[in-house]
Design a protein around this motif. Structure first.
Motif, PDB file in Angstrom:
ATOM      1  N   GLU A 137      -1.889  20.451  -3.182  1.00  0.00           N
ATOM      2  CA  GLU A 137      -2.190  19.653  -1.984  1.00  0.00           C
ATOM      3  C   GLU A 137      -1.482  18.298  -1.974  1.00  0.00           C
ATOM      4  O   GLU A 137      -1.567  17.560  -0.993  1.00  0.00           O
ATOM      5  CB  GLU A 137      -3.703  19.439  -1.843  1.00  0.00           C
ATOM      6  N   ASP A 138      -0.776  17.949  -3.059  1.00  0.00           N
ATOM      7  CA  ASP A 138      -0.090  16.655  -3.119  1.00  0.00           C
ATOM      8  C   ASP A 138       1.287  16.689  -2.466  1.00  0.00           C
ATOM      9  O   ASP A 138       1.894  15.630  -2.265  1.00  0.00           O
ATOM     10  CB  ASP A 138       0.075  16.202  -4.575  1.00  0.00           C
ATOM     11  N   PHE A 139       1.772  17.864  -2.137  1.00  0.00           N
ATOM     12  CA  PHE A 139       3.109  17.959  -1.543  1.00  0.00           C
ATOM     13  C   PHE A 139       2.998  17.543  -0.074  1.00  0.00           C
ATOM     14  O   PHE A 139       2.335  18.198   0.732  1.00  0.00           O
ATOM     15  CB  PHE A 139       3.680  19.354  -1.744  1.00  0.00           C
ATOM     16  N   ALA A 140       3.651  16.429   0.240  1.00  0.00           N
ATOM     17  CA  ALA A 140       3.468  15.759   1.527  1.00  0.00           C
ATOM     18  C   ALA A 140       4.507  14.648   1.629  1.00  0.00           C
ATOM     19  O   ALA A 140       5.384  14.518   0.771  1.00  0.00           O
ATOM     20  CB  ALA A 140       2.060  15.158   1.608  1.00  0.00           C
ATOM     21  N   PHE A 141       4.396  13.856   2.681  1.00  0.00           N
ATOM     22  CA  PHE A 141       5.204  12.653   2.827  1.00  0.00           C
ATOM     23  C   PHE A 141       4.404  11.455   2.307  1.00  0.00           C
ATOM     24  O   PHE A 141       3.178  11.404   2.447  1.00  0.00           O
ATOM     25  CB  PHE A 141       5.582  12.415   4.289  1.00  0.00           C
ATOM     26  N   TYR A 142       5.128  10.496   1.742  1.00  0.00           N
ATOM     27  CA  TYR A 142       4.509   9.288   1.222  1.00  0.00           C
ATOM     28  C   TYR A 142       5.231   8.071   1.782  1.00  0.00           C
ATOM     29  O   TYR A 142       6.462   8.020   1.798  1.00  0.00           O
ATOM     30  CB  TYR A 142       4.549   9.274  -0.309  1.00  0.00           C
ATOM     31  N   TYR A 143       4.436   7.115   2.241  1.00  0.00           N
ATOM     32  CA  TYR A 143       4.982   5.888   2.833  1.00  0.00           C
ATOM     33  C   TYR A 143       4.406   4.664   2.119  1.00  0.00           C
ATOM     34  O   TYR A 143       3.207   4.626   1.823  1.00  0.00           O
ATOM     35  CB  TYR A 143       4.621   5.790   4.320  1.00  0.00           C
ATOM     36  N   CYS A 144       5.254   3.682   1.871  1.00  0.00           N
ATOM     37  CA  CYS A 144       4.752   2.390   1.431  1.00  0.00           C
ATOM     38  C   CYS A 144       4.658   1.466   2.643  1.00  0.00           C
ATOM     39  O   CYS A 144       5.331   1.687   3.664  1.00  0.00           O
ATOM     40  CB  CYS A 144       5.608   1.785   0.335  1.00  0.00           C
ATOM     41  N   GLN A 145       3.798   0.472   2.544  1.00  0.00           N
ATOM     42  CA  GLN A 145       3.556  -0.455   3.666  1.00  0.00           C
ATOM     43  C   GLN A 145       3.220  -1.835   3.096  1.00  0.00           C
ATOM     44  O   GLN A 145       2.426  -1.938   2.150  1.00  0.00           O
ATOM     45  CB  GLN A 145       2.394   0.047   4.527  1.00  0.00           C
ATOM     46  N   GLN A 146       3.806  -2.869   3.664  1.00  0.00           N
ATOM     47  CA  GLN A 146       3.517  -4.219   3.174  1.00  0.00           C
ATOM     48  C   GLN A 146       2.642  -4.984   4.148  1.00  0.00           C
ATOM     49  O   GLN A 146       2.716  -4.757   5.360  1.00  0.00           O
ATOM     50  CB  GLN A 146       4.824  -4.980   2.906  1.00  0.00           C
ATOM     51  N   ALA A 202       0.832  -1.200   0.000  1.00  0.00           N
ATOM     52  CA  ALA A 202       0.000   0.000   0.000  1.00  0.00           C
ATOM     53  C   ALA A 202       0.867   1.251   0.000  1.00  0.00           C
ATOM     54  O   ALA A 202       2.048   1.213   0.361  1.00  0.00           O
ATOM     55  CB  ALA A 202      -0.903   0.005   1.242  1.00  0.00           C
ATOM     56  N   TRP A 203       0.248   2.342  -0.386  1.00  0.00           N
ATOM     57  CA  TRP A 203       0.862   3.670  -0.329  1.00  0.00           C
ATOM     58  C   TRP A 203      -0.029   4.581   0.511  1.00  0.00           C
ATOM     59  O   TRP A 203      -1.252   4.585   0.347  1.00  0.00           O
ATOM     60  CB  TRP A 203       1.018   4.265  -1.717  1.00  0.00           C
ATOM     61  N   TYR A 204       0.604   5.338   1.394  1.00  0.00           N
ATOM     62  CA  TYR A 204      -0.097   6.309   2.229  1.00  0.00           C
ATOM     63  C   TYR A 204       0.495   7.699   1.984  1.00  0.00           C
ATOM     64  O   TYR A 204       1.691   7.839   1.732  1.00  0.00           O
ATOM     65  CB  TYR A 204       0.059   5.992   3.719  1.00  0.00           C
ATOM     66  N   GLN A 205      -0.350   8.700   2.116  1.00  0.00           N
ATOM     67  CA  GLN A 205       0.071  10.095   2.097  1.00  0.00           C
ATOM     68  C   GLN A 205      -0.094  10.655   3.506  1.00  0.00           C
ATOM     69  O   GLN A 205      -1.080  10.357   4.178  1.00  0.00           O
ATOM     70  CB  GLN A 205      -0.812  10.895   1.128  1.00  0.00           C
ATOM     71  N   GLN A 206       0.857  11.443   3.943  1.00  0.00           N
ATOM     72  CA  GLN A 206       0.728  12.079   5.250  1.00  0.00           C
ATOM     73  C   GLN A 206       1.178  13.528   5.192  1.00  0.00           C
ATOM     74  O   GLN A 206       2.281  13.819   4.724  1.00  0.00           O
ATOM     75  CB  GLN A 206       1.529  11.330   6.315  1.00  0.00           C
ATOM     76  N   LYS A 207       0.330  14.403   5.668  1.00  0.00           N
ATOM     77  CA  LYS A 207       0.664  15.821   5.761  1.00  0.00           C
ATOM     78  C   LYS A 207       0.962  16.152   7.218  1.00  0.00           C
ATOM     79  O   LYS A 207       0.481  15.459   8.130  1.00  0.00           O
ATOM     80  CB  LYS A 207      -0.494  16.663   5.224  1.00  0.00           C
ATOM     81  N   PRO A 208       1.758  17.193   7.460  1.00  0.00           N
ATOM     82  CA  PRO A 208       2.135  17.538   8.839  1.00  0.00           C
ATOM     83  C   PRO A 208       0.923  17.705   9.738  1.00  0.00           C
ATOM     84  O   PRO A 208      -0.058  18.374   9.374  1.00  0.00           O
ATOM     85  CB  PRO A 208       2.901  18.850   8.666  1.00  0.00           C
ATOM     86  N   GLY A 209       0.973  17.076  10.909  1.00  0.00           N
ATOM     87  CA  GLY A 209      -0.099  17.208  11.881  1.00  0.00           C
ATOM     88  C   GLY A 209      -1.327  16.375  11.582  1.00  0.00           C
ATOM     89  O   GLY A 209      -2.335  16.496  12.282  1.00  0.00           O
ATOM     90  N   GLN A 210      -1.259  15.544  10.548  1.00  0.00           N
ATOM     91  CA  GLN A 210      -2.401  14.717  10.171  1.00  0.00           C
ATOM     92  C   GLN A 210      -2.029  13.241  10.204  1.00  0.00           C
ATOM     93  O   GLN A 210      -0.858  12.889  10.069  1.00  0.00           O
ATOM     94  CB  GLN A 210      -2.892  15.087   8.771  1.00  0.00           C
ATOM     95  N   LEU A 226       4.725   4.473  -7.077  1.00  0.00           N
ATOM     96  CA  LEU A 226       3.566   5.350  -6.960  1.00  0.00           C
ATOM     97  C   LEU A 226       3.781   6.485  -7.941  1.00  0.00           C
ATOM     98  O   LEU A 226       4.827   7.149  -7.901  1.00  0.00           O
ATOM     99  CB  LEU A 226       3.423   5.901  -5.541  1.00  0.00           C
ATOM    100  N   THR A 227       2.808   6.704  -8.809  1.00  0.00           N
ATOM    101  CA  THR A 227       2.888   7.775  -9.795  1.00  0.00           C
ATOM    102  C   THR A 227       1.777   8.780  -9.538  1.00  0.00           C
ATOM    103  O   THR A 227       0.619   8.402  -9.336  1.00  0.00           O
ATOM    104  CB  THR A 227       2.764   7.209 -11.221  1.00  0.00           C
ATOM    105  N   LEU A 234      -4.759   6.475   3.345  1.00  0.00           N
ATOM    106  CA  LEU A 234      -4.528   5.385   2.400  1.00  0.00           C
ATOM    107  C   LEU A 234      -4.844   5.841   0.980  1.00  0.00           C
ATOM    108  O   LEU A 234      -5.942   6.336   0.701  1.00  0.00           O
ATOM    109  CB  LEU A 234      -5.402   4.179   2.780  1.00  0.00           C
ATOM    110  N   LEU A 235      -3.882   5.689   0.087  1.00  0.00           N
ATOM    111  CA  LEU A 235      -4.066   6.059  -1.317  1.00  0.00           C
ATOM    112  C   LEU A 235      -4.302   4.830  -2.197  1.00  0.00           C
ATOM    113  O   LEU A 235      -5.241   4.782  -2.986  1.00  0.00           O
ATOM    114  CB  LEU A 235      -2.813   6.768  -1.841  1.00  0.00           C
ATOM    115  N   ILE A 236      -3.396   3.875  -2.096  1.00  0.00           N
ATOM    116  CA  ILE A 236      -3.348   2.713  -2.965  1.00  0.00           C
ATOM    117  C   ILE A 236      -3.223   1.460  -2.102  1.00  0.00           C
ATOM    118  O   ILE A 236      -2.448   1.458  -1.139  1.00  0.00           O
ATOM    119  CB  ILE A 236      -2.128   2.788  -3.912  1.00  0.00           C
ATOM    120  N   TYR A 237      -3.975   0.418  -2.422  1.00  0.00           N
ATOM    121  CA  TYR A 237      -3.810  -0.855  -1.738  1.00  0.00           C
ATOM    122  C   TYR A 237      -3.602  -1.969  -2.760  1.00  0.00           C
ATOM    123  O   TYR A 237      -3.983  -1.836  -3.925  1.00  0.00           O
ATOM    124  CB  TYR A 237      -4.996  -1.165  -0.808  1.00  0.00           C
ATOM    125  N   ASP A 238      -2.995  -3.044  -2.294  1.00  0.00           N
ATOM    126  CA  ASP A 238      -2.655  -4.161  -3.180  1.00  0.00           C
ATOM    127  C   ASP A 238      -1.988  -3.667  -4.471  1.00  0.00           C
ATOM    128  O   ASP A 238      -2.331  -4.100  -5.576  1.00  0.00           O
ATOM    129  CB  ASP A 238      -3.882  -5.022  -3.487  1.00  0.00           C
TER     130      ASP A 238
END
Lengths: 108, 124
Positions: free
Chosen positions: A81-90, A34-42, A73-74, A46-50
């Motif tokens: 509003e897309d400028f943020a941190f992005y994390y992948c997760q398995q 999966a891919w997650y987006q995170q903005k400061p203080g939030q 992730l593209t 979840l953006l993308i799964y599987d």
């Protein structure tokens, strides 16, 4: 433990450009990523799964691809509003979950 | 849509036990299919999974924290207990859960509902 390595650590782009973020797994996670987006203080969002399925309410400018150990992730046209941190997760190791260390997407 | 809210003390002394609660409200809960997780994020760092608990009460923990963590649940809240805390346990703590689909849907296995998080500082 499955290690996820994200690159680059920081990506500097302008609104309207396309972004490509990478996530590499230390072993085969099939498409259980999966891919997650995170903005400061939030909390994370979840953006993308599987690997390639958009979560509910996620715009179609976000897309995911990959299988095995290499994932992408593209973001097709960056909005402010897309400028943020992005994390992948398995979740291949379910219920054990691991995250990548994150990519910071910043405005150039 | 289920909503989550973390609560608990914002300051814990070293060697003591950190205790947090996550309250559930709203939406329709598939009571026999749900699971919930706790996560944390130290200042300026990435996300770490702490553990997951099923509605049945079965819990799974991050091996790095297993000796110090207990997660429990009843029908309306999930509790986290972390013993013998140090400054390294200072973080924003989040509870999270899956979307409102069943386990036959792959979407079920991802955290799509998150609390706002609670900041916990370990200091004397």
């Amino acid at each position: 433990e499955i290690i996820l390595t994200q690159s680059p650590a920081t990506l500097s782009l302008s609104p309207g450009e396309g972004a490509t973020l990478s996530c590499r797994a230390s072993q085969n996670v099939i498409t259980f990523l999966a891919w997650y987006q995170q903005k400061p203080g939030q909390p994370p969002r979840l953006l993308i799964y599987d690997a390639s399925n958009r979560a509910t309410g996620i715009p179609d400018r976000f897309s995911g691809s990959g299988s095995g150990t290499d994932f992408t992730l593209t973001i097709s046209r960056l909005e402010p509003e897309d400028f943020a941190f992005y994390y992948c997760q398995q979740r291949s190791d379910w219920p054990l979950i691991t995250f990548g260390q994150g990519t910071r997407l910043e405005i150039k | 849509q289920v909503q989550l809210q973390e609560s608990g003390p914002g300051l814990v002394k070293p060697t003591e036990t950190l205790s947090l609660t996550c309250g559930l409200s709203g939406g329709a809960i598939r009571s026999t299919m749900y699971y919930w997780g706790w996560f944390r994020q130290p200042p300026g760092k990435g996300l770490e999974w702490i553990g997951t608990i099923y509605h049945s009460g079965t819990a799974h923990y991050n091996p790095s924290l297993r000796s110090r963590v207990t997660i429990s649940t009843d029908t309306s809240k999930i509790s986290l207990s972390l013993s013998s805390v140090t400054a390294a346990d200072s973080a924003v703590y989040y509870c999270a859960g899956p979307p409102d689909v069943g386990p036959e849907n792959d979407y079920y296995y991802y955290m799509d509902v998150w609390g706002k998080g609670i900041t916990v500082t370990v200091a004397s």
